[in-house]
Motif scaffolding. Structure first.
Motif, PDB file in Angstrom:
ATOM      1  N   TRP A 192      -7.241   2.270   2.762  1.00 12.70           N
ATOM      2  CA  TRP A 192      -7.737   2.055   1.539  1.00 12.70           C
ATOM      3  C   TRP A 192      -8.909   2.885   1.083  1.00 12.70           C
ATOM      4  O   TRP A 192      -9.220   3.130   0.127  1.00 12.70           O
ATOM      5  CB  TRP A 192      -8.100   0.622   1.344  1.00 12.70           C
ATOM      6  N   ALA A 242      -9.372  -0.062  -4.794  1.00 13.71           N
ATOM      7  CA  ALA A 242      -9.034   0.162  -3.295  1.00 13.71           C
ATOM      8  C   ALA A 242     -10.380  -0.322  -2.619  1.00 13.71           C
ATOM      9  O   ALA A 242     -10.350  -0.724  -1.409  1.00 13.71           O
ATOM     10  CB  ALA A 242      -9.126   1.922  -3.224  1.00 13.71           C
ATOM     11  N   THR A 269      -2.906  -1.207  -8.745  1.00 12.41           N
ATOM     12  CA  THR A 269      -2.198  -0.213  -7.870  1.00 12.41           C
ATOM     13  C   THR A 269      -0.793   0.171  -8.477  1.00 12.41           C
ATOM     14  O   THR A 269      -0.332  -0.574  -9.143  1.00 12.41           O
ATOM     15  CB  THR A 269      -2.119  -0.540  -6.377  1.00 12.41           C
ATOM     16  N   PHE A 309       0.856  -1.182   0.003  1.00 10.37           N
ATOM     17  CA  PHE A 309      -0.108  -0.088   0.102  1.00 10.37           C
ATOM     18  C   PHE A 309       0.936   1.256   0.018  1.00 10.37           C
ATOM     19  O   PHE A 309       0.600   2.218  -0.791  1.00 10.37           O
ATOM     20  CB  PHE A 309      -0.885  -0.035   1.369  1.00 10.37           C
ATOM     21  N   TYR A 352     -10.224  -3.920  -2.245  1.00  7.84           N
ATOM     22  CA  TYR A 352      -9.341  -4.060  -0.983  1.00  7.84           C
ATOM     23  C   TYR A 352      -9.934  -3.839   0.422  1.00  7.84           C
ATOM     24  O   TYR A 352      -9.879  -4.915   1.326  1.00  7.84           O
ATOM     25  CB  TYR A 352      -8.154  -3.138  -1.021  1.00  7.84           C
TER      26      TYR A 352
END
Length: 391
Positions: free
Chosen positions: A129, A143, A193, A73, A146
């Motif tokens: 997220w 996002a 990502t 992340f 997740y």
């Protein structure tokens, strides 16, 4: 800066390395690694090998997975503003809670505190997220996937605390599979990502070195305790020398793959997931060295052969996984199958023959064998690089 918009960072950004906050984060996680390795060491010394191994693998998954998720992340969305730092602080607190629960998990299978710490870390990451989903429109679908996937699995971990008997093991495996599936689902179904390949390899390399530092500390502590037995001083010092050689050889082997080419999500996930075994095996090597020194000082129930295997097994697992990761990432010296197999066979053979060699000499010989394996692989790698120029 107090606050900045959270958007995906440039995956080709120059000079992207670990930040001071990430390094501080790693140090908090090393506390949990040390707790897990220390409990594995005690389980070995008490002869509780199978039960200790199950506890070690379980606890280490929670440590590694929380660290890995934060790392990826941060590679994509690190804003380094006040909200980001505060949520990172919550995750650091979570891992310390987890570390506090490790002894109870090993001694009588009570994972309550471990789960509390783990869920704290995971829900803090969910908040990150959700922030990314709000502020980074292009990455919103990924996002949200997740955030949703992580949240659902956390309810599963909490419910598992009441799972009876064999269902505790079954549900653990199911939830591990679910955790591993979340990135696959989120990345393949949405906008990937923008993780940074160089940053990821730097982060993994830095954490590997920190875990190797734990091996040095565990060995030193064992030596310090064992030197109170004067008659065992020569064997203890030989074991310590062998342990230091092993740490240096493992570091060198890993370093040859430091410039890993993480091209594509599949390669990146194989690299990332494979490091569970890397971190766990390296930490277990320190526990094995500690158990070997305990055996020399007559503070362990292990016989010499089992004590030697406690060093050899994590060592050969490391060699095999290094070879696989180097091959996946297209870099690194340790990748020739015959040399890897030869190194594994020699190390295991030395461990089996430890009663005849003596435990200290066996550990030192393992270090020499791994160093020789590294030298042979480096020679082969150099020959392969030069061969196109000579054709």
């Amino acid at each position: 800066m107090l606050r900045r918009i959270m958007r995906g960072r440039d995956p080709s950004e120059a000079h992207r390395v670990s930040t001071p906050l990430e390094l501080l984060f790693d140090l908090c996680f090393v506390v949990a690694v040390a707790q897990a390795a220390g409990q594995w060491h005690h389980a070995l010394a008490d002869g509780r090998v199978l039960a200790g191994l199950v506890g070690y693998a379980s606890v280490f998954f929670a440590i590694w997975w929380a660290w890995m998720n934060f790392t990826w992340f941060a590679s994509a969305y690190d804003t380094d503003d006040v909200p980001y730092r505060l949520l990172t602080l919550v995750q650091m607190g979570g891992v310390l809670v987890l570390a506090a629960g490790v002894p109870a998990a090993f001694s009588h299978g009570d994972f309550t505190i471990v789960v509390v710490g783990y869920v704290i870390m995971r829900l803090a990451l969910v908040s990150q997220w959700l922030r990314a989903a709000i502020e980074h429109v292009e990455g919103r679908p990924t996002a949200l996937r997740y955030a949703a996937g992580i949240t659902v699995v956390q309810f599963g971990w909490i419910a598992r605390l009441w799972a009876p008997g064999v269902w505790a093991y079954v549900t653990f495996l199911v939830l591990v599979a679910a955790e591993l599936a979340v990135p696959l689902w989120a990345e393949y179904r949405g906008h990937p990502t923008s993780w940074h390949p160089g940053h990821i390899t730097d982060r993994y390399g830095a954490f590997t070195i920190i875990v190797l530092g734990e091996v040095v500390l565990a060995t030193f502590t064992g030596v310090q305790d064992a030197l109170s037995e004067p008659g065992e001083t020569p064997s203890v010092l030989i074991t310590a020398a062998g342990g230091l050689l092993l740490v240096f050889a493992v570091w060198w082997i890993y370093l040859t793959g430091a410039e890993a080419r993480l091209v594509g999500l599949r390669t990146a996930l194989l690299w990332g997931y494979g490091h569970y075994v890397v971190f766990a095996a390296v930490a277990a090597l320190g526990a094995g060295l500690g158990a070997a020194i305990d055996t020399l000082g007559h503070h362990s129930r292990l016989d010499i052969r089992v004590a030697a295997l406690a060093v050899a097994v994590p060592l050969v697992v490391s060699l095999v996984v290094f070879a696989g990761l180097h091959r996946v990432a297209g870099t690194g010296a340790v990748g020739h199958p015959l040399l890897v197999v030869a190194g594994v066979v020699i190390v295991l053979g030395i461990a089996v023959g430890a009663p005849g060699l003596g435990l200290g000499l066996a550990v030192l010989t393992m270090g020499l064998a791994v160093a020789a394996t590294l030298a042979a692989n480096l020679a082969v790698a150099r020959h392969r690089r030069r061969s196109p120029d000579t054709q």
